[in-house]
Design a protein around this motif. Structure first.
Motif, PDB file in Angstrom:
ATOM      1  N   GLU A 195       0.809  -1.220   0.000  1.00 14.41           N
ATOM      2  CA  GLU A 195       0.000   0.000   0.000  1.00 14.41           C
ATOM      3  C   GLU A 195       0.844   1.272   0.000  1.00 14.41           C
ATOM      4  O   GLU A 195       0.318   2.375  -0.109  1.00 14.41           O
ATOM      5  N   LEU A 196       2.164   1.126   0.114  1.00 17.53           N
ATOM      6  CA  LEU A 196       3.008   2.296   0.356  1.00 17.53           C
ATOM      7  C   LEU A 196       3.423   3.005  -0.928  1.00 17.53           C
ATOM      8  O   LEU A 196       3.782   2.368  -1.916  1.00 17.53           O
ATOM      9  N   VAL A 197       3.390   4.326  -0.887  1.00 18.98           N
ATOM     10  CA  VAL A 197       3.743   5.173  -2.023  1.00 18.98           C
ATOM     11  C   VAL A 197       4.754   6.203  -1.525  1.00 18.98           C
ATOM     12  O   VAL A 197       4.561   6.783  -0.452  1.00 18.98           O
ATOM     13  N   GLN A 211      -4.079   3.169  -0.942  1.00 17.87           N
ATOM     14  CA  GLN A 211      -2.655   3.519  -0.823  1.00 17.87           C
ATOM     15  C   GLN A 211      -2.436   4.534   0.295  1.00 17.87           C
ATOM     16  O   GLN A 211      -3.337   5.329   0.594  1.00 17.87           O
ATOM     17  N   ILE A 212      -1.252   4.516   0.878  1.00 16.14           N
ATOM     18  CA  ILE A 212      -0.873   5.555   1.838  1.00 16.14           C
ATOM     19  C   ILE A 212       0.557   6.000   1.534  1.00 16.14           C
ATOM     20  O   ILE A 212       1.308   5.277   0.880  1.00 16.14           O
ATOM     21  N   ARG A 213       0.891   7.163   2.006  1.00 14.25           N
ATOM     22  CA  ARG A 213       2.256   7.631   1.802  1.00 14.25           C
ATOM     23  C   ARG A 213       3.159   6.980   2.833  1.00 14.25           C
ATOM     24  O   ARG A 213       2.816   6.890   4.007  1.00 14.25           O
ATOM     25  N   GLU A 214       4.287   6.520   2.363  1.00 15.97           N
ATOM     26  CA  GLU A 214       5.252   5.860   3.240  1.00 15.97           C
ATOM     27  C   GLU A 214       5.804   6.890   4.210  1.00 15.97           C
ATOM     28  O   GLU A 214       6.214   7.970   3.807  1.00 15.97           O
ATOM     29  N   SER A 215       5.829   6.583   5.484  1.00 14.11           N
ATOM     30  CA  SER A 215       6.390   7.544   6.436  1.00 14.11           C
ATOM     31  C   SER A 215       7.336   6.904   7.443  1.00 14.11           C
ATOM     32  O   SER A 215       8.242   7.564   7.963  1.00 14.11           O
ATOM     33  N   ASN A 216       7.168   5.628   7.700  1.00 13.26           N
ATOM     34  CA  ASN A 216       8.000   5.012   8.751  1.00 13.26           C
ATOM     35  C   ASN A 216       9.487   5.038   8.430  1.00 13.26           C
ATOM     36  O   ASN A 216      10.320   5.235   9.316  1.00 13.26           O
ATOM     37  N   ARG A 217       9.782   4.816   7.163  1.00 13.46           N
ATOM     38  CA  ARG A 217      11.190   4.729   6.789  1.00 13.46           C
ATOM     39  C   ARG A 217      11.879   6.081   7.048  1.00 13.46           C
ATOM     40  O   ARG A 217      12.986   6.130   7.589  1.00 13.46           O
ATOM     41  N   THR A 218      11.194   7.141   6.693  1.00  6.57           N
ATOM     42  CA  THR A 218      11.758   8.477   6.902  1.00  6.57           C
ATOM     43  C   THR A 218      11.956   8.725   8.398  1.00  6.57           C
ATOM     44  O   THR A 218      12.990   9.234   8.825  1.00  6.57           O
ATOM     45  N   SER A 261      10.038  -2.101   8.791  1.00  5.71           N
ATOM     46  CA  SER A 261       8.739  -1.751   9.355  1.00  5.71           C
ATOM     47  C   SER A 261       7.653  -2.494   8.605  1.00  5.71           C
ATOM     48  O   SER A 261       7.728  -2.666   7.392  1.00  5.71           O
ATOM     49  N   GLY A 262       6.665  -2.953   9.358  1.00  6.22           N
ATOM     50  CA  GLY A 262       5.510  -3.631   8.786  1.00  6.22           C
ATOM     51  C   GLY A 262       5.716  -5.125   8.673  1.00  6.22           C
ATOM     52  O   GLY A 262       6.829  -5.645   8.804  1.00  6.22           O
ATOM     53  N   GLY A 263       4.604  -5.828   8.470  1.00  6.37           N
ATOM     54  CA  GLY A 263       4.680  -7.251   8.138  1.00  6.37           C
ATOM     55  C   GLY A 263       5.078  -8.188   9.260  1.00  6.37           C
ATOM     56  O   GLY A 263       5.651  -9.248   9.008  1.00  6.37           O
ATOM     57  N   VAL A 264       4.826  -7.793  10.517  1.00  6.83           N
ATOM     58  CA  VAL A 264       5.221  -8.698  11.609  1.00  6.83           C
ATOM     59  C   VAL A 264       4.039  -9.142  12.474  1.00  6.83           C
ATOM     60  O   VAL A 264       4.231  -9.786  13.492  1.00  6.83           O
ATOM     61  N   SER A 265       2.794  -8.785  12.022  1.00  8.33           N
ATOM     62  CA  SER A 265       1.691  -9.222  12.890  1.00  8.33           C
ATOM     63  C   SER A 265       1.063 -10.505  12.350  1.00  8.33           C
ATOM     64  O   SER A 265       1.751 -11.336  11.780  1.00  8.33           O
ATOM     65  N   MET A 266      -0.239 -10.648  12.520  1.00  8.68           N
ATOM     66  CA  MET A 266      -0.873 -11.946  12.278  1.00  8.68           C
ATOM     67  C   MET A 266      -1.532 -12.036  10.904  1.00  8.68           C
ATOM     68  O   MET A 266      -2.179 -13.025  10.607  1.00  8.68           O
ATOM     69  N   LEU A 295       9.990  -4.196  13.077  1.00  8.20           N
ATOM     70  CA  LEU A 295       9.059  -3.345  13.826  1.00  8.20           C
ATOM     71  C   LEU A 295       7.678  -3.392  13.180  1.00  8.20           C
ATOM     72  O   LEU A 295       7.559  -3.587  11.978  1.00  8.20           O
ATOM     73  N   PRO A 296       6.634  -3.177  13.967  1.00  5.61           N
ATOM     74  CA  PRO A 296       5.289  -3.159  13.406  1.00  5.61           C
ATOM     75  C   PRO A 296       5.081  -1.934  12.497  1.00  5.61           C
ATOM     76  O   PRO A 296       5.820  -0.959  12.580  1.00  5.61           O
ATOM     77  N   GLY A 297       4.060  -2.007  11.650  1.00  7.15           N
ATOM     78  CA  GLY A 297       3.868  -0.980  10.625  1.00  7.15           C
ATOM     79  C   GLY A 297       3.147   0.267  11.077  1.00  7.15           C
ATOM     80  O   GLY A 297       3.390   1.358  10.545  1.00  7.15           O
ATOM     81  N   ASN A 298       2.261   0.129  12.044  1.00 11.08           N
ATOM     82  CA  ASN A 298       1.577   1.343  12.502  1.00 11.08           C
ATOM     83  C   ASN A 298       2.635   2.341  12.962  1.00 11.08           C
ATOM     84  O   ASN A 298       3.504   1.989  13.773  1.00 11.08           O
ATOM     85  N   PRO A 299       2.587   3.555  12.462  1.00 11.00           N
ATOM     86  CA  PRO A 299       3.700   4.491  12.700  1.00 11.00           C
ATOM     87  C   PRO A 299       4.058   4.707  14.170  1.00 11.00           C
ATOM     88  O   PRO A 299       5.236   4.707  14.525  1.00 11.00           O
TER      89      PRO A 299
HETATM   90  P1  AMP Z   1       1.495  -3.926   9.088  1.00 10.90           P
HETATM   91  O1  AMP Z   1       2.305  -3.929  10.330  1.00 10.90           O
HETATM   92  O2  AMP Z   1       2.305  -4.177   7.869  1.00 10.90           O
HETATM   93  O3  AMP Z   1       0.325  -4.847   9.208  1.00 10.90           O
HETATM   94  O4  AMP Z   1       0.910  -2.450   8.961  1.00 10.90           O
HETATM   95  C1  AMP Z   1       0.075  -1.933   9.960  1.00 10.90           C
HETATM   96  C2  AMP Z   1      -0.446  -0.572   9.559  1.00 10.90           C
HETATM   97  O5  AMP Z   1       0.617   0.328   9.383  1.00 10.90           O
HETATM   98  C3  AMP Z   1      -1.187  -0.562   8.228  1.00 10.90           C
HETATM   99  O6  AMP Z   1      -2.265   0.350   8.343  1.00 10.90           O
HETATM  100  C4  AMP Z   1      -0.162  -0.066   7.246  1.00 10.90           C
HETATM  101  O7  AMP Z   1      -0.707   0.528   6.110  1.00 10.90           O
HETATM  102  C5  AMP Z   1       0.626   0.919   8.085  1.00 10.90           C
HETATM  103  N1  AMP Z   1       1.993   1.020   7.610  1.00 10.90           N
HETATM  104  C6  AMP Z   1       2.809  -0.013   7.356  1.00 10.90           C
HETATM  105  N2  AMP Z   1       4.008   0.418   6.929  1.00 10.90           N
HETATM  106  C7  AMP Z   1       3.947   1.762   6.897  1.00 10.90           C
HETATM  107  C8  AMP Z   1       4.888   2.779   6.541  1.00 10.90           C
HETATM  108  N3  AMP Z   1       6.120   2.462   6.124  1.00 10.90           N
HETATM  109  N4  AMP Z   1       4.500   4.051   6.633  1.00 10.90           N
HETATM  110  C9  AMP Z   1       3.256   4.361   7.059  1.00 10.90           C
HETATM  111  N5  AMP Z   1       2.347   3.446   7.427  1.00 10.90           N
HETATM  112  C10 AMP Z   1       2.666   2.151   7.343  1.00 10.90           C
END
Ligand code: AMP
Ligand code: MG
Length: 415
Positions: A184-186, A196-203, A246-251, A302-306
């Motif tokens: 979903e990241l842009v 889609q959402i704007r990527e922010s965690n990496r920054t 960031s992201g992709g570590v939950s269930m 790390l989890p994805g929620n910012p």
């Molecule tokens: P996830 O941990 O991948 O299940 O993501 C959990 C939530 O965080 C979802 O709403 C994602 O869209 C959001 N999210 C994941 N990665 C990022 C990111 N890099 N920047 C902003 N939001 C993110």
């Protein structure tokens, strides 16, 4: 769920301090020393004046005002041409070498012009040694100025420069790979399509990694695809000392980081009894065999929620990175503050971390109040916080009570 301190311990146990390397002084700021530093020079190198004024024999200004004959003028970087005899003085600048014969300096503020340019009227008495910085007053030859484990704060690198130490043995600055995962990241500025959402965690994480004293290396966005992720992680492991994702570590069905680390990186996957930032994955990935000896690279999933990403980094990744860089203690400073608002919560078996603004207060204590929005997706409100309140399992703390906080940055000035 496992307790936070157990999770923190697991992660800290798995990582080691990096091997020391020789670092030029220009690169040493913030690093931890791996050698004792003995000075081969003294600072100052010669007795010099602490002020702009007149080098005198203290006995000549015992009775004031008195007129002395000006025999020389000595600038910083200059050398005295003549000795100061009875009834004489040399005009001297801050840092200029003391002329022989003189034993004190009268400040220029305590002088007025005499009848001729070669005369000065001094209106203050001084004791022997006054306004003189003796040789070796700051550092003497043989002094151990810093020891193994000391942090090279800005003043410390200044001291090293002052004693001509051009390089030091120190625990190196880690190179830390930062990447985010998600279909979903842009991040190219294009209009957002639905979903889609704007990527922010990496920054954000690049900033947090830099703030931890490491070099942040950007590995971009990786899609929710195990092959693509594996390729990026292996490249990052070859080029860096640690990896933060960031992201992709939950269930969820698309939580690729968890799935992949389980396959390639001796993963410990944890559901930690904290809110936010419950899911966390930690793995050690073998760096590809190259010229170096066998090397393992820690991966902090790390989890994805910012806001979860931020809290998870602070509690689990940062301490490990700090340990790898030789720091002790590795945690953020923790202190008790006055709750300026209710910090109420429900008993749910977790430690809650609320983002707060911590202010210095004229009662001498630190006061805290929560930022307006505490949702794990509400980064904008959390971005104004400079601390997190630690609320152990239970009912919380009512306004006026004491609450423990971890300080993340400078205090805000309060009432
Ligand atoms: P996830 O941990 O991948 O299940 O993501 C959990 C939530 O965080 C979802 O709403 C994602 O869209 C959001 N999210 C994941 N990665 C990022 C990111 N890099 N920047 C902003 N939001 C993110
Ligand atoms: Mg995701």
């Amino acid at each position: 769920m496992i307790e936070l301190d157990v999770a923190q311990e697991k992660v800290l146990q798995a990582v080691q301090q990096a091997a020391p390397v020789t670092v030029p002084l220009s690169d040493a700021y913030g690093l931890v020393l791996a050698e004792n530093i003995v000075s081969f020079e003294e600072v100052p190198h010669f007795a010099n004046s602490a002020v702009d004024g007149f080098a005198v024999r203290a006995q000549d200004v015992a009775n004031i005002p008195t007129t002395l004959r000006v025999v020389d003028e000595i600038a910083a970087g200059g050398i005295p041409n003549v000795a100061v005899g009875p009834g004489e003085t040399s005009r001297i600048m801050t840092g200029a070498p003391m002329p022989s014969g003189a034993d004190a300096v009268v400040m220029v503020e305590d002088s007025t012009e005499g009848k001729t340019p070669h005369e000065v009227i001094l209106s203050a008495s001084v004791v022997v040694g006054q306004a003189v910085r003796p040789r070796g007053d700051d550092v003497r030859i043989g002094d151990v100025v810093f020891r193994v484990g000391d942090v090279l704060h800005p003043a410390a690198v200044g001291v090293l420069a002052s004693i001509n130490v051009p390089r030091v043995l120190a625990v190196p600055r880690l190179r830390v790979a930062v990447l985010s995962t998600g279909d979903e990241l842009v991040d190219d500025g294009s209009p957002l399509a639905l979903g889609q959402i704007r990527e922010s965690n990496r920054t954000m994480l690049m900033g947090l990694v830099t703030q931890a004293g490491c070099v942040a290396v950007d590995y971009g966005i990786v899609r929710d695809n195990e092959e693509a992720l594996e390729e990026t992680l292996r490249t990052a492991a070859a080029e860096c000392n640690a990896i933060v994702t960031s992201g992709g570590v939950s269930m969820g069905a698309y939580d690729v980081v968890k799935a992949l680390l389980g396959r390639i990186a001796q993963m410990t996957w944890m559901q930690i009894a904290i809110k936010p930032a419950k899911p966390f994955a930690f793995g050690m990935l073998d760096a590809p065999h190259g010229s170096e000896a066998h090397r393992q690279v820690p991966i902090f999933g790390l989890p994805g929620n910012p806001v979860s990403s931020l809290v998870s980094f602070e509690l689990l990744a940062r301490p490990a990175l700090r340990k790898m860089m030789g720091h002790a203690p590795v945690q953020r400073p923790s202190l008790l503050a006055v709750a300026d608002a209710n910090f109420l919560r429900k008993t749910d078996g977790k430690i809650h971390f609320q983002r707060v603004v911590a202010k210095s207060h004229n009662d001498g204590r630190i006061h805290v109040a929560p930022v307006s929005q505490q949702g794990s997706h509400q980064l904008a409100a959390s971005a104004l916080a400079n601390a997190v309140a630690v609320l152990p399992n239970g009912e919380g703390v009512a306004a006026g009570g004491e609450v423990r906080v971890l300080l993340l940055s400078d205090l805000v000035e309060g009432a």
